[in-house]
Design a protein around this motif. Structure first.
Motif, PDB file in Angstrom:
ATOM      1  N   ASP A 123     110.472  32.792  -8.468  1.00 11.51           N
ATOM      2  CA  ASP A 123     109.172  32.164  -8.708  1.00 11.51           C
ATOM      3  C   ASP A 123     108.721  31.365  -7.497  1.00 11.51           C
ATOM      4  O   ASP A 123     107.601  31.529  -7.005  1.00 11.51           O
ATOM      5  CB  ASP A 123     109.268  31.216  -9.913  1.00 11.51           C
ATOM      6  N   GLU A 124     109.626  30.483  -7.051  1.00 12.92           N
ATOM      7  CA  GLU A 124     109.243  29.623  -5.936  1.00 12.92           C
ATOM      8  C   GLU A 124     108.953  30.456  -4.692  1.00 12.92           C
ATOM      9  O   GLU A 124     107.935  30.256  -4.016  1.00 12.92           O
ATOM     10  CB  GLU A 124     110.380  28.629  -5.640  1.00 12.92           C
ATOM     11  N   ALA A 125     109.826  31.415  -4.411  1.00 13.41           N
ATOM     12  CA  ALA A 125     109.677  32.214  -3.190  1.00 13.41           C
ATOM     13  C   ALA A 125     108.391  33.024  -3.220  1.00 13.41           C
ATOM     14  O   ALA A 125     107.607  33.029  -2.264  1.00 13.41           O
ATOM     15  CB  ALA A 125     110.884  33.123  -3.016  1.00 13.41           C
ATOM     16  N   LEU A 126     108.159  33.737  -4.332  1.00 10.09           N
ATOM     17  CA  LEU A 126     106.976  34.603  -4.387  1.00 10.09           C
ATOM     18  C   LEU A 126     105.694  33.779  -4.389  1.00 10.09           C
ATOM     19  O   LEU A 126     104.689  34.179  -3.793  1.00 10.09           O
ATOM     20  CB  LEU A 126     107.038  35.510  -5.615  1.00 10.09           C
ATOM     21  N   ASN A 127     105.738  32.639  -5.060  1.00 12.65           N
ATOM     22  CA  ASN A 127     104.552  31.787  -5.045  1.00 12.65           C
ATOM     23  C   ASN A 127     104.257  31.297  -3.640  1.00 12.65           C
ATOM     24  O   ASN A 127     103.096  31.250  -3.209  1.00 12.65           O
ATOM     25  CB  ASN A 127     104.740  30.601  -5.998  1.00 12.65           C
ATOM     26  N   VAL A 178     105.040  32.821  -0.848  1.00 10.97           N
ATOM     27  CA  VAL A 178     104.518  33.955  -0.088  1.00 10.97           C
ATOM     28  C   VAL A 178     103.056  34.205  -0.442  1.00 10.97           C
ATOM     29  O   VAL A 178     102.189  34.346   0.422  1.00 10.97           O
ATOM     30  CB  VAL A 178     105.353  35.233  -0.358  1.00 10.97           C
ATOM     31  N   ALA A 179     102.762  34.221  -1.736  1.00 13.78           N
ATOM     32  CA  ALA A 179     101.393  34.502  -2.189  1.00 13.78           C
ATOM     33  C   ALA A 179     100.421  33.463  -1.643  1.00 13.78           C
ATOM     34  O   ALA A 179      99.360  33.808  -1.103  1.00 13.78           O
ATOM     35  CB  ALA A 179     101.354  34.532  -3.709  1.00 13.78           C
ATOM     36  N   ASN A 180     100.798  32.204  -1.762  1.00 11.93           N
ATOM     37  CA  ASN A 180      99.901  31.141  -1.306  1.00 11.93           C
ATOM     38  C   ASN A 180      99.667  31.188   0.183  1.00 11.93           C
ATOM     39  O   ASN A 180      98.542  31.060   0.662  1.00 11.93           O
ATOM     40  CB  ASN A 180     100.462  29.770  -1.709  1.00 11.93           C
ATOM     41  N   LYS A 181     100.735  31.395   0.935  1.00  4.39           N
ATOM     42  CA  LYS A 181     100.609  31.448   2.387  1.00  4.39           C
ATOM     43  C   LYS A 181      99.725  32.613   2.822  1.00  4.39           C
ATOM     44  O   LYS A 181      98.859  32.470   3.696  1.00  4.39           O
ATOM     45  CB  LYS A 181     102.004  31.602   3.022  1.00  4.39           C
ATOM     46  N   LEU A 182      99.941  33.784   2.204  1.00  5.51           N
ATOM     47  CA  LEU A 182      99.145  34.956   2.589  1.00  5.51           C
ATOM     48  C   LEU A 182      97.667  34.726   2.236  1.00  5.51           C
ATOM     49  O   LEU A 182      96.772  35.027   3.022  1.00  5.51           O
ATOM     50  CB  LEU A 182      99.670  36.221   1.912  1.00  5.51           C
ATOM     51  N   LYS A 183      97.429  34.146   1.058  1.00  8.38           N
ATOM     52  CA  LYS A 183      96.043  33.881   0.652  1.00  8.38           C
ATOM     53  C   LYS A 183      95.398  32.903   1.617  1.00  8.38           C
ATOM     54  O   LYS A 183      94.250  33.067   2.029  1.00  8.38           O
ATOM     55  CB  LYS A 183      96.027  33.271  -0.759  1.00  8.38           C
ATOM     56  N   GLU A 184      96.148  31.887   1.987  1.00  2.59           N
ATOM     57  CA  GLU A 184      95.619  30.860   2.891  1.00  2.59           C
ATOM     58  C   GLU A 184      95.218  31.463   4.227  1.00  2.59           C
ATOM     59  O   GLU A 184      94.109  31.250   4.709  1.00  2.59           O
ATOM     60  CB  GLU A 184      96.724  29.813   3.095  1.00  2.59           C
ATOM     61  N   ILE A 185      96.119  32.265   4.797  1.00 10.31           N
ATOM     62  CA  ILE A 185      95.843  32.836   6.115  1.00 10.31           C
ATOM     63  C   ILE A 185      94.717  33.857   6.029  1.00 10.31           C
ATOM     64  O   ILE A 185      93.841  33.937   6.894  1.00 10.31           O
ATOM     65  CB  ILE A 185      97.129  33.438   6.719  1.00 10.31           C
ATOM     66  N   LYS A 186      94.713  34.624   4.954  1.00  4.53           N
ATOM     67  CA  LYS A 186      93.629  35.600   4.791  1.00  4.53           C
ATOM     68  C   LYS A 186      92.290  34.876   4.682  1.00  4.53           C
ATOM     69  O   LYS A 186      91.293  35.282   5.263  1.00  4.53           O
ATOM     70  CB  LYS A 186      93.890  36.453   3.552  1.00  4.53           C
ATOM     71  N   GLY A 187      92.302  33.788   3.904  1.00  2.00           N
ATOM     72  CA  GLY A 187      91.061  33.020   3.712  1.00  2.00           C
ATOM     73  C   GLY A 187      90.536  32.446   5.013  1.00  2.00           C
ATOM     74  O   GLY A 187      89.355  32.483   5.310  1.00  2.00           O
ATOM     75  N   CYS A 211     105.567  44.804  -6.785  1.00  2.00           N
ATOM     76  CA  CYS A 211     104.771  44.692  -8.015  1.00  2.00           C
ATOM     77  C   CYS A 211     104.690  43.236  -8.463  1.00  2.00           C
ATOM     78  O   CYS A 211     103.624  42.745  -8.853  1.00  2.00           O
ATOM     79  CB  CYS A 211     105.384  45.532  -9.130  1.00  2.00           C
ATOM     80  N   GLU A 212     105.817  42.547  -8.401  1.00  2.00           N
ATOM     81  CA  GLU A 212     105.843  41.153  -8.833  1.00  2.00           C
ATOM     82  C   GLU A 212     104.986  40.287  -7.922  1.00  2.00           C
ATOM     83  O   GLU A 212     104.244  39.419  -8.389  1.00  2.00           O
ATOM     84  CB  GLU A 212     107.299  40.660  -8.838  1.00  2.00           C
ATOM     85  N   LEU A 213     105.081  40.537  -6.626  1.00  2.00           N
ATOM     86  CA  LEU A 213     104.267  39.781  -5.664  1.00  2.00           C
ATOM     87  C   LEU A 213     102.790  40.007  -5.935  1.00  2.00           C
ATOM     88  O   LEU A 213     101.978  39.079  -5.916  1.00  2.00           O
ATOM     89  CB  LEU A 213     104.621  40.194  -4.238  1.00  2.00           C
ATOM     90  N   ALA A 214     102.443  41.272  -6.231  1.00  2.00           N
ATOM     91  CA  ALA A 214     101.043  41.580  -6.539  1.00  2.00           C
ATOM     92  C   ALA A 214     100.585  40.798  -7.764  1.00  2.00           C
ATOM     93  O   ALA A 214      99.465  40.274  -7.806  1.00  2.00           O
ATOM     94  CB  ALA A 214     100.885  43.081  -6.751  1.00  2.00           C
TER      95      ALA A 214
END
Lengths: 346, 138, 684
Positions: C77-81, C83-92, C478-481
């Motif tokens: 949970d912690e790891a994927l969250n 990753v997700a947040n960081k990728l969203k931040e950089i994409k944004g 799939c989980e990351l998505a």
């Protein structure tokens, strides 16, 4: 009797042995992913016995698999040909298999087809004929795996029971006390007493051996040496021959790269690699042919080993895989030798 | 060319009999060809076939293994095993195409200085006739 | 109780079937699988030991997060969250193209499909690539241009029927042993073997002609051979007339390559070149095998086109025992390419710039649109990271810190990223630099398919559970998505379901499904519909593009040639028992013990000039960096040429190599660079 009936009889024996608790597991060849796929399996559930197939195909040494992967504290039955049965006995002599825990169901076998011959799984080889799709035709000897041509043991009399094909009903001969237990568990009738190979079989095998070895024996030493040096130059040190051989059981092998005897990382490996394996195995080579079947570089290993073995066998009067009480020759001395003074053996 | 060929011969001599016999030959000032290099082993049964193969593959022209006479082995039965083993080794060499006469087994006791010298002389002659080891440079 | 699971070896592109022995949840050994088409009951040393690394204690079992320079264990949970947040931040902040994804040629087709889908449909970038860039990118580019299809034309089994096999730039017994077996079988049937390689290889023992060309001189060599063939009138006029175009332009170029000129450029005696050319042209069926020696050059695409020229010139395409056979390295590099883990194509080699194809795939995926600009390739990604243009990378099953050229630059680039997530089975040299490490399952621990070098799609089967909390890559993606909020695009509960989707967008796989694949032969693409039996040989009646195209190719020198400061040519390669960056093989004792350490192969003449003896420590330096390494004096390399295997991170050959790229394929020139060598103070 055809291949499918033969298979059914064996399946019946196996399921009876499991059901009665005579054995915990059975090691045999079963149908794999398609009709041509024959793979080994350990079976513990009697209902899986119906997967067992009897074919003219011997992809791996069951003796080797038993020694390497069989549970040491379980009672295991193995559906064997002579080569597997003799392998089990040789490994038992070397304390790699506990003979007391093993029940051998022997199949009469007149040879199997070459390892990559796909047709092989459709037909069954019976002596001088083959059966394909219910019909019998004369055997074309080129069908046989090279080592099978030379084999002297179509009937596995060294197994606990030997099942004879080409007889209606399938004949079962009990060879040992364990054999009696098997027959009793399967509620079958059987003949007693060890049937011995007929002289005709021995003679035919010897003739074929002489044919196969004639070219090599007829060469001059120089030509023979060049032939083998050229063959060994192809070797890619996959260790397939050693891994497939039932006699090679050492966990800590002379040939391993960290043993410093054979220089690591040298291809082709130095010729010492082959001479070491040869001297270690030749006295007990079973002519099972698995080494040659495992070699990716098409080196005729089985012919070399079997040829040397026949010479040693004659000198030491040693037949591997028959009598568990007779130990391998290089570790034993006979009574007569104790009295002989010369440098040569008789 | 052959009369210029000086073979390199390796000898494995057992400590209790053959090495002593060789020693006696030396002390007795018996002449024998200098082609042999001697390695002392405690018993002829110490000789692993791998030693012989390594020697031949390394270019040695002949290998002599010498031990006590049967019945006299310091370790009771060692030389019986040696006899079987060398028989197997020679058959192997023959099968592969290396002259089996390049390997010789002899029994030489501690008192047989003359026998030792004769053996070496005879074996050196045999190897000279066989010629250089075909495995040299392989 | 022990069971034998039929599956596919995870090492090379031969794709041998093996039986994995599994007992009590452990992989305990492998046995040959005699039914299998390719291996036929035999294995190489890697196949026999493919199980050894699986239970190694180094296996990653929990996600890791880097805190203050060192890793701590974390929950999924912690790891994927994170990753997700960081990728969203950089994409944004910086847009989707500030993120780059490396997919894995070791992972299954299903996983490659999901990874490129994630990059395109979720992140919104075409910056997705994988290690094919480093090995056969030039093959794909060259053969796509010449034939319309970038894959091996024939099958491994029919190689044994060839009357002549020409092996150029491949150490086949060492890298594709079960394919080398077919060469041996052909030879023993009477076929002639021609080998061209700057380094002597074991197969030279059975060669009828051995040409030791200078590294990088392959176009000259091939043009020279073609001139010989034309001068002798041995070209297949009918084939050229009916099935090809561009022959006249080729003829003009070939005239510039007389044997004396070619001998000068290649260092190969003219008589040998002529002999080889005549044998190749006069044989009834001639097959060409090639690998990195042809592809890993700044002229890699040219090299491959020249090979295509040679084969078309003599009509050696589209028949059994002939053809062009690039030997793909990784177990699934062919599949990774087929699945579109490439910056310029979607699955099935459909161009990202093709609006129609893009729209069709977007519809299947259920997204409004997909990125339309060609993305960055592997080396370009590192360059962009170094310049700060790419700010985040998601790397799965790849180890650029050992496999890419100019490792110093790679390290600098990766360290410059704001965020790096690495998904792998071991903590590789690349994973050590990551901000988040996700533990994945290996080949024995998941279902899926691999596609081997002969386009054969084969099923792998799960034999044991992944260790600890590690999970198959497809599950992780799939989980990351889901965590990112795009779970509806990844609703898969099994690899079989993923396959059912991927075949909708991959025309070559359209006729395959898990049921059809559940037999030992698999299926060779193209397999356009469910009744199609698969395609053993390509271009039998016509080429994929219609007519085969000759490309008039002129010889160009390698990007970096020896000079007074760096007077030697370094060529890199592999050894028999190690595989690529050694992540798996160095943790397999039987394999690692054969070649436990790196070495530089030096010609005896050079060695004596430099005062170097066998086993001495030497320093090898290039413009990019230097390494200390042991010398191996060997006559397999010519004077002036050095060879270093690239598997050993502690003596990484790629510290030295030149990231100069082929202009079309963007593959780096791993096979040629200029170096200096000297004994170190440690030598006697």
């Amino acid at each position: 009797m055809g291949r499918s009936e033969y298979s059914e009889k064996i399946q019946h024996i196996v399921s009876a042995m499991l059901r009665s608790g005579l054995v915990d597991e059975v090691l045999a060849f079963v149908q794999g992913l398609d009709e041509y796929d024959i793979v080994p399996a350990f079976i513990a559930d009697e209902r899986d016995a119906e997967k067992i197939v009897v074919t003219s195909y011997n992809p791996l040494s069951l003796a080797k698999l038993l020694a390497e992967y069989g549970d040491k504290d379980k009672k295991i039955a193995v559906v064997v040909r002579s080569c597997d049965a003799r392998g089990i006995i040789e490994l038992a002599k070397r304390n790699q298999i506990n003979r007391d825990n093993i029940y051998m169901i022997g199949l009469e076998c007149h040879g199997v087809a070459k390892p990559s011959d796909k047709r092989a799984k459709e037909l069954y080889i019976l002596g001088s004929e083959i059966e394909a799709s219910g019909e019998r035709t004369a055997l074309d000897e080129t069908l046989l795996a090279p080592n099978c041509r030379r084999c002297e043991y179509p009937l596995p009399t060294m197994a606990d029971i030997s099942c004879g094909i080409d007889r209606e009903p399938m004949s079962i001969t009990v060879n040992t006390e364990k054999g009696r237990e098997i027959v009793s568990a399967a509620k079958l009738s059987a003949d007693e007493g060890g049937e011995i190979e007929s002289a005709a079989t021995k003679e035919r095998a010897t003739r074929r051996q002489e044919e196969d070895f004639a070219e090599m024996r007829g060469m001059s030493a120089e030509d023979r040496l060049n032939y083998w040096l050229r063959q060994f130059d192809k070797c890619i040190k996959c260790y397939g021959c050693r891994n497939a051989c039932p006699i090679c059981y050492c966990k800590d092998c002379y040939l391993d790269a960290d043993r410093i005897l054979i220089k690591a990382g040298k291809l082709p490996p130095e010729k010492l690699f082959h001479l070491v394996r040869l001297i270690h195995v030749a006295d007990s080579c079973l002519n099972c042919g698995q080494c040659e079947a495992a070699c990716p570089m098409q080196i005729p290993i089985s012919k070399l080993y079997h040829m040397l073995h026949k010479e040693l066998s004659a000198i030491f009067h040693y037949e591997p895989g028959i009598d568990i009480a007779v130990l391998p020759p290089l570790g034993t001395i006979s009574e007569e030798e104790l009295k002989a003074g010369g440098v040569e053996l008789a | 060319m052959n009369n210029e060929f000086e073979p390199k011969i390796l000898g494995f001599l057992c400590n209790w009999c053959s090495y002593a016999g060789a020693d006696l030959a030396g002390v007795s000032r018996l002449q024998y060809p200098p082609n042999i290099r001697v390695i002392r082993v405690m018993c002829s049964a110490r000789v692993n076939p791998v030693f012989i193969f390594k020697a031949l593959l390394g270019g040695v022209d002949g290998v002599l293994i010498s031990g006590c006479h049967p019945g006299d082995c310091h370790y009771m039965k060692g030389n019986y095993y040696t006899r079987r083993r060398i028989t197997a080794v020679k058959k192997l060499l023959d099968t592969v195409g290396i002259e089996p006469d390049r390997v010789r087994l002899e029994w030489v006791s501690a008192s047989e200085g003359i026998r030792f010298a004769d053996t070496v002389r005879d074996f050196t002659e045999t190897i000279k006739k066989l010629g250089p080891n075909p495995l040299k440079g392989v | 109780m022990l069971s034998f699971i039929p599956t596919i070896c995870p090492y090379c592109g031969a794709g041998c079937g093996i039986l994995l022995a599994a007992k009590d949840g452990n992989a305990v050994g492998t046995m040959p699988w005699s039914r299998h088409q390719i291996s036929e009951g035999r294995l190489c040393i890697k196949g026999w030991n493919a199980h050894q690394f699986i239970g190694h204690q180094d296996r990653l079992k929990k996600p890791l997060i880097k805190d203050n320079g060192s890793f701590r264990e974390a929950t999924w949970d912690e790891a994927l969250n994170l990753v997700a947040n960081k990728l969203k931040e950089i994409k944004g902040k910086d847009g989707p193209d500030a993120i780059a994804v490396l997919s894995s040629a070791k992972c299954t087709n299903e996983e490659n499909y999901l990874i490129q889908k994630f990059a395109r449909a979720v992140i919104g970038t075409n910056n997705v690539d994988h290690c094919a860039r480093l090995c056969h990118a030039s093959t794909v580019a060259g053969l796509l241009a010449a034939f319309g299809s970038g894959a091996m034309t024939n099958s491994i089994a029919d190689l044994g029927q060839a009357d002549c096999i020409f092996i150029i730039g491949s150490d086949t017994t060492s890298q594709h042993p079960l394919i080398a077996r077919r060469v041996i079988m052909a030879k023993e049937r009477g076929a002639k073997i021609i080998i061209a390689d700057p380094k002597g290889i074991q197969l030279c023992n059975v060669a009828d002609v051995y040409l030791q060309q200078n590294p990088g001189s392959d176009v000259a060599l091939l043009n020279g051979m073609m001139k010989v063939i034309i001068d002798h009138g041995l070209e297949d006029k009918e084939f050229i007339q009916e099935r090809t175009e561009g022959f006249q332009e080729l003829l003009q170029t070939i005239h510039d390559y007389p044997l004396d000129k070619v001998e000068r450029i290649t260092g190969v005696p003219a008589a040998d070149i002529e002999k080889a050319a005549l044998i190749y042209a006069e044989a009834k069926s001639s097959a060409i095998l090639f690998a990195m020696g042809i592809t890993q050059h700044s002229t890699g695409t040219d090299n491959v086109m020249s090979i295509a020229n040679l084969a078309m010139l003599t009509g050696n395409v589209g028949r059994a025992g002939s053809g062009i056979n690039p030997l793909r390295g990784q177990n699934n590099v062919q599949g990774a390419c087929d699945m579109g883990a490439l910056p310029n194509v979607f699955p099935g080699y459909q161009a990202v710039t093709d609006a129609e194809k893009r729209a069709k795939i977007a519809e299947v995926w259920g997204v409004a649109e997909l990125p339309s600009q060609v993305g960055l390739t592997v080396v370009e990604m590192i360059n962009a990271a170094s310049e700060g243009k790419v700010k985040a990378m998601y790397i799965t099953g790849e180890n650029p810190m050992v496999s890419d050229p100019d490792i110093g630059h790679v390290k600098q680039g990766l360290e410059n990223l704001q965020f790096l997530v690495v998904q792998d089975i071991f903590l590789t040299e690349t994973a050590k630099l990551a901000d988040v490490v996700l533990p994945s399952a290996c080949w024995a621990e998941k279902e899926g398919t691999f596609t081997n070098t002969e386009r054969r799609v084969q099923r792998i089967r799960r034999a044991i559970d992944p260790p600890g909390e590690s999970r198959p890559d497809w599950e992780i993606v799939c989980e990351l998505a889901r965590v990112v909020g795009a779970g509806q695009l990844f609703p898969f509960t099994s690899p079989s379901e993923i396959f059912d989707e991927l075949r909708k967008v991959t025309p070559q796989y359209a006729g395959m499904n898990y049921e059809r694949l559940n037999q030992p032969d698999g299926l060779q693409w193209p397999c356009p519909d469910e009744s199609h039996p698969g395609t053993p040989i390509l271009h039998t009646k016509q080429f994929t593009r219609g007519k085969g195209k000759f490309h008039a190719v002129a010889y160009r020198e390698p990007a970096e040639e020896p000079d007074s400061q760096y007077p030697y040519i370094l060529t890199t390669g592999r050894v028999m028992s190690q595989f690529h960056t050694g992540t798996m093989t160095r943790r397999s004792p039987a394999l690692n013990n054969e070649f436990p350490e790196a070495f530089v192969e030096v010609n005896p003449e050079d060695a004596s000039k430099l005062g170097i003896e066998d086993g001495d420590w030497v320093e090898v330096a290039s413009r990019r960096g230097k390494i200390e390494i042991k010398a191996l004096v060997s006559d397999k390399v010519k004077p002036g040429v050095l060879f270093i295997p690239f598997h050993f991170a502690e003596c990484a050959a790629n510290v030295l190599t030149n990231p100069a790229l082929d202009p079309i394929a963007k593959i780096p020139e791993l096979k040629v660079c200029a170096v200096a060598i000297q004994a170190t103070k440690q030598s006697k």
